[in-house]
Design a protein around this motif. Sequence first.
Motif, mmCIF file in Angstrom:
data_model
loop_
_atom_site.group_PDB
_atom_site.id
_atom_site.type_symbol
_atom_site.label_atom_id
_atom_site.label_comp_id
_atom_site.label_asym_id
_atom_site.label_seq_id
_atom_site.Cartn_x
_atom_site.Cartn_y
_atom_site.Cartn_z
ATOM 1 N N GLU A 124 58.916 99.851 69.616
ATOM 2 C CA GLU A 124 58.590 101.601 69.801
ATOM 3 C C GLU A 124 59.017 102.670 68.924
ATOM 4 O O GLU A 124 58.011 103.140 68.944
ATOM 5 C CB GLU A 124 59.108 101.225 71.483
ATOM 6 C CG GLU A 124 59.127 100.405 72.180
ATOM 7 C CD GLU A 124 57.774 100.759 72.920
ATOM 8 O OE1 GLU A 124 56.695 101.353 72.534
ATOM 9 O OE2 GLU A 124 57.335 99.397 73.543
ATOM 10 N N ASN B 235 56.132 104.965 67.575
ATOM 11 C CA ASN B 235 56.017 106.355 67.399
ATOM 12 C C ASN B 235 56.101 107.348 66.086
ATOM 13 O O ASN B 235 55.111 108.155 65.835
ATOM 14 C CB ASN B 235 57.786 107.069 68.336
ATOM 15 C CG ASN B 235 57.694 106.557 69.229
ATOM 16 O OD1 ASN B 235 56.443 106.314 70.075
ATOM 17 N ND2 ASN B 235 58.107 106.640 69.917
ATOM 18 N N LYS C 125 50.193 112.232 73.854
ATOM 19 C CA LYS C 125 48.716 111.122 73.272
ATOM 20 C C LYS C 125 47.558 110.930 74.229
ATOM 21 O O LYS C 125 46.277 110.848 73.253
ATOM 22 C CB LYS C 125 49.611 109.984 72.836
ATOM 23 C CG LYS C 125 50.615 109.400 71.782
ATOM 24 C CD LYS C 125 51.684 108.821 71.558
ATOM 25 C CE LYS C 125 52.698 108.509 70.592
ATOM 26 N NZ LYS C 125 53.241 107.710 70.377
ATOM 27 N N GLY D 40 50.929 103.886 70.729
ATOM 28 C CA GLY D 40 51.350 104.462 71.926
ATOM 29 C C GLY D 40 50.730 105.334 73.142
ATOM 30 O O GLY D 40 49.733 105.697 72.350
ATOM 31 N N ALA E 44 58.528 104.980 76.533
ATOM 32 C CA ALA E 44 59.556 103.878 75.574
ATOM 33 C C ALA E 44 61.084 105.030 75.073
ATOM 34 O O ALA E 44 61.568 104.876 75.890
ATOM 35 C CB ALA E 44 59.618 103.974 74.117
HETATM 36 MG MG MG Z 1 55.576 105.099 71.858
#
Ligand code: MG
Length: 586
Positions: free
Chosen positions: A31, A35, A81, A95, A100
């Motif tokens: 994760e 990112n 996002k 993501g 997360a």
């Molecule tokens: Mg993420």
Amino acid sequence: MQARIKRLSTFVANQIAAGEVVERPASIVKELIENSLDAGAHRISIATEHAGVKRIVVMDDGCGIHGEDLALALSPHATSKIDDAQDLVGVATLGFRGEALASIASVARLTISTRTDDAQSGWCIDAGTDVEPDVRMVGHPRGTTVEVRDLFYNTPARRKFLKTERTELAHLNDVVTRLALGRYDVEFEVRTGAVATLHLPACAEDRLRRAAQLLGEGFSRAAIEIDEQRAGLHLYGWVGMPTHSRSQADQQFFYVNGRSVKDRVVGYAVRQAYRDVLFNARHPVFVLYLDLDPTQVDVNVHPTKHEVRFRDARGVRDFMFGTLNRVLREMRPGTVAGSAPQPIAPMDMGMPISVQQAMSLPHTAASPYTLPHTALSLHETPRPRYAASADVPPLGFAVGQLHGVYILAQNSEGLVVVDMHAAHERITYERMKSARANRQSVQRQRLLVPINVDVSPAEANLAMEHADALLALGLELDRSGESSLTVRGVPALLSDADAAALVADVLADLHVDGASRRIIDEEDDLLATMACHASVRAHRELSIPEMNALLREMETTDNAGQCNHGRPTFLVQSLGELDQLFLRGR
Ligand code: MG
Ligand code: ADP
């Protein structure tokens, strides 16, 4: 520039495949790296202590997080996002669930330090279930550092479920490998404890080098390059030669629009493409990238985003199968054995040439597929392997047997070494296949004296369940008890085989794959099992005429260059190569 973080509406949040993302240290590292990649990082460094259980630090030079957004970044369903459900269609970032960091903060102590381009200073936040989130100013270069400590400190039961450090490290390694094979333009650096374990510079051209760094030099030697476009689909990357197969499916990487996924449609296409050159129990290696219009694929089907759904799954499967199947078929006749002077080391000499090629010589054409660079340098000047000779057949005449395992023969070029079990296995398999193709079913020979075979009750059930399919393969079986079967007929080609052992092999094979296995679909695998079982075992003395008969059969058998397990069946060492080996005539 970093977009602002917003909390998703409940409506949108509910449309996102939800679930636990933090299972083990590797899931955190995944994760965090994702990112960093989403933040546009060019350089990512990853450090772990005690396989990540004690400490994980991921540092990037990406866009950073605005100080005012730091606390929000840690709350569930907060993301920069996507905005609304529409954005889920064709989402381009790795993501989009905004979960997360929140999940990580709920099971570990978390510190994020960061600075955006336009900020005067960096900001830092500490989180964890037992601390009040606290945002303060710190010095930090552009980018973000996330530090995770004491995983599962507040849920000791889950900590117990972690495997040994070694296993967790293997998972970490897999995650980094997977992500690094997805982004060649990003530099990765890994520290494990106090040791710098991996450094992958960003690379534009020599991608195979990175792959070799991660998967081993063997991979780059065995890699066949693929680059194929059709109808909006672009498939590229490498597949391994069947001789480079593995006992585990641990070197299979597949990316859809840059996202690493494990997809069943693709798995199926790959298995089908390899099925004739690889035995069921072996796994091919591949690193494949499929690019297509993002709206043609749904990535929002699984919480860890491992699975995708293709709008046209069938089209994708057919394209992949078609491409791989053709490449693997072309590869066989085109592949030239390593001709560098070196001691004989069969498994390292690359692929033996196929019989088809041997027979069409002396015009050895350049391989029809792209060889990887490293391989190219070995094979720059393909030269004729056999002088034209009307009298000597391609695989020559046997001169003897070595330790009951290899047949040594002499052809017009030099020395031919044949693995007789592997060769016989291929011949039997191809014969059974064509027998089945011609007559729809394999010719069966009834046994004069039926044979009783002891099996497990489960295997007996299986045999009855699949009786028709087995019959079509030439095996005629009756049940004669709770745990015994009567063999009444065997494939005619295998009439000399030990029927009891043959049945045991076939049933064990079926059993391992489960009763649900679609036996008809897997017929070739069963034929391969039978062929392997029934083939001449090592340590059997063959007479010279028997050996010559085997050589002649090989010459007329498709795919005779490899056994059903993908191992080479023979190699050729030319006189010239032998001369070089003995430094003769220099
Ligand atoms: Mg993420
Ligand atoms: P997601 O990645 O699904 O949006 P996360 O919980 O992983 O959710 O991250 C929440 C938000 O925090 C991201 O949307 C992003 O704006 C910000 N963020 C997290 N890590 C980084 C990073 N390394 N660099 C820049 N922004 C980050």
